[in-house]
Design an enzyme around this catalytic site. Structure first.
Site, PDB file in Angstrom:
ATOM      1  N   HIS A  26       0.837  -1.205   0.000  1.00 35.53           N
ATOM      2  CA  HIS A  26       0.000   0.000   0.000  1.00 35.53           C
ATOM      3  C   HIS A  26       0.874   1.258   0.000  1.00 35.53           C
ATOM      4  O   HIS A  26       0.697   2.153  -0.833  1.00 35.53           O
ATOM      5  CB  HIS A  26      -0.906  -0.028   1.233  1.00 35.53           C
ATOM      6  CG  HIS A  26      -1.830   1.144   1.345  1.00 35.53           C
ATOM      7  ND1 HIS A  26      -3.179   1.072   1.049  1.00 35.53           N
ATOM      8  CD2 HIS A  26      -1.613   2.423   1.741  1.00 35.53           C
ATOM      9  CE1 HIS A  26      -3.744   2.248   1.247  1.00 35.53           C
ATOM     10  NE2 HIS A  26      -2.813   3.093   1.670  1.00 35.53           N
ATOM     11  N   GLU A  27       1.818   1.326   0.934  1.00 34.46           N
ATOM     12  CA  GLU A  27       2.656   2.515   1.066  1.00 34.46           C
ATOM     13  C   GLU A  27       3.600   2.681  -0.124  1.00 34.46           C
ATOM     14  O   GLU A  27       3.930   3.803  -0.509  1.00 34.46           O
ATOM     15  CB  GLU A  27       3.447   2.476   2.371  1.00 34.46           C
ATOM     16  CG  GLU A  27       2.590   2.463   3.634  1.00 34.46           C
ATOM     17  CD  GLU A  27       1.599   3.623   3.688  1.00 34.46           C
ATOM     18  OE1 GLU A  27       1.900   4.711   3.155  1.00 34.46           O
ATOM     19  OE2 GLU A  27       0.507   3.443   4.263  1.00 34.46           O
ATOM     20  N   HIS A  30       1.857   4.630  -2.754  1.00 34.55           N
ATOM     21  CA  HIS A  30       2.003   6.070  -2.516  1.00 34.55           C
ATOM     22  C   HIS A  30       3.399   6.543  -2.918  1.00 34.55           C
ATOM     23  O   HIS A  30       3.575   7.599  -3.539  1.00 34.55           O
ATOM     24  CB  HIS A  30       1.774   6.392  -1.038  1.00 34.55           C
ATOM     25  CG  HIS A  30       0.355   6.261  -0.594  1.00 34.55           C
ATOM     26  ND1 HIS A  30      -0.683   6.866  -1.244  1.00 34.55           N
ATOM     27  CD2 HIS A  30      -0.192   5.598   0.468  1.00 34.55           C
ATOM     28  CE1 HIS A  30      -1.825   6.587  -0.617  1.00 34.55           C
ATOM     29  NE2 HIS A  30      -1.548   5.811   0.419  1.00 34.55           N
ATOM     30  N   HIS A  33       3.961   6.730  -6.647  1.00 37.94           N
ATOM     31  CA  HIS A  33       3.191   7.875  -7.139  1.00 37.94           C
ATOM     32  C   HIS A  33       3.984   9.165  -6.900  1.00 37.94           C
ATOM     33  O   HIS A  33       4.138  10.001  -7.795  1.00 37.94           O
ATOM     34  CB  HIS A  33       1.839   7.926  -6.426  1.00 37.94           C
ATOM     35  CG  HIS A  33       0.794   8.693  -7.170  1.00 37.94           C
ATOM     36  ND1 HIS A  33      -0.529   8.733  -6.766  1.00 37.94           N
ATOM     37  CD2 HIS A  33       0.851   9.467  -8.283  1.00 37.94           C
ATOM     38  CE1 HIS A  33      -1.223   9.485  -7.602  1.00 37.94           C
ATOM     39  NE2 HIS A  33      -0.406   9.949  -8.530  1.00 37.94           N
TER      40      HIS A  33
END
Length: 233
Positions: A26-27, A30, A33
């Site tokens: 998940h991280e 980020h 991105h």
């Protein structure tokens, strides 16, 4: 968060549990991105809106879950599928429920109506019952849940968890079906930052948030998983 001129960091606890693996995935969504945006965009556009912020993170989680389900035995598959259903419930349906509750509260505020904890409890319980259906027994304690949701004390944005989740499901669907072309479109999405409006950035990646397709992608995925679980059982 967003970085410019320096590589991003991930800070997390690690206890060798499956949840830690998903948190890392998940991280890293980020992170990538932020990394691609910082590498590609000039400083004024080296950021991305909250409407886009949860797309890459849930995209990574969805790909990881798909991979683990495809490469596991029966008991593990059932466990992972249940995890997927819980993700859909928590990130998609529950956030829409939160958004409906919050919108009604704001509407009442704009009309000059009085806001009390009693009216909040009554409304929350009513909406909770609506989303879970008549078979769910909503206990009194549940009606107080609104008071411990910190998102309600900020600007109106919880619906964007649901839209981000829906967009990522549509992107995963495209990547798995179309291959390299969809991958390139996704990477361009990661690089776009705030160089255009969020709706346009997603549309360029192949996701039209003005259509019903992203929402249907979530419900279709949920039905598909339920069917697989029933077949396994």
């Amino acid at each position: 968060g967003t970085t410019f001129g320096v590589h991003p960091y991930v800070l997390l606890n690690w206890t060798d549990l499956l949840n830690d693996v998903f948190t890392l995935a998940h991280e890293m969504g980020h992170n990538m991105h932020s990394y691609y945006t910082g590498q590609t965009q000039p400083y004024p556009y080296a950021n991305y809106s909250i409407f886009l912020a949860e797309v890459a993170s849930t995209f990574n989680e969805a790909l990881l879950l798909d991979y683990l389900i495809d490469n596991s035995e029966k008991e593990e598959k059932l466990f992972l599928m249940e995890k997927y259903l819980n993700n859909i419930t928590a990130t998609f349906y529950r956030q829409v429920m939160f958004a409906e509750f919050e919108k009604i509260i704001y509407d009442r505020t704009e009309k000059g109506e009085a806001l009390t904890s009693e009216s909040f409890c009554e409304l929350y319980k009513e909406i909770y019952q609506k989303y879970w259906g008549p078979e769910m027994n909503v206990v009194e304690e549940e009606s107080y849940t609104w008071s411990r949701i910190p998102h309600f004390y900020y600007n109106f944005y919880v619906y964007q968890y649901a839209t981000g989740f829906a967009a990522s499901e549509e992107l995963v669907k495209k990547v798995r079906a179309e291959g390299q072309n969809a991958v390139e479109n996704y990477l361009n999405f990661l690089k776009a930052g705030s160089s255009d409006y969020p709706i346009n950035i997603l549309k360029a990646a192949g996701v039209d948030m003005n259509s019903e397709k992203p929402v249907l992608a979530v419900s279709e995925k949920m039905n598909k998983i339920l069917d697989k679980m029933e077949n396994l059982i």
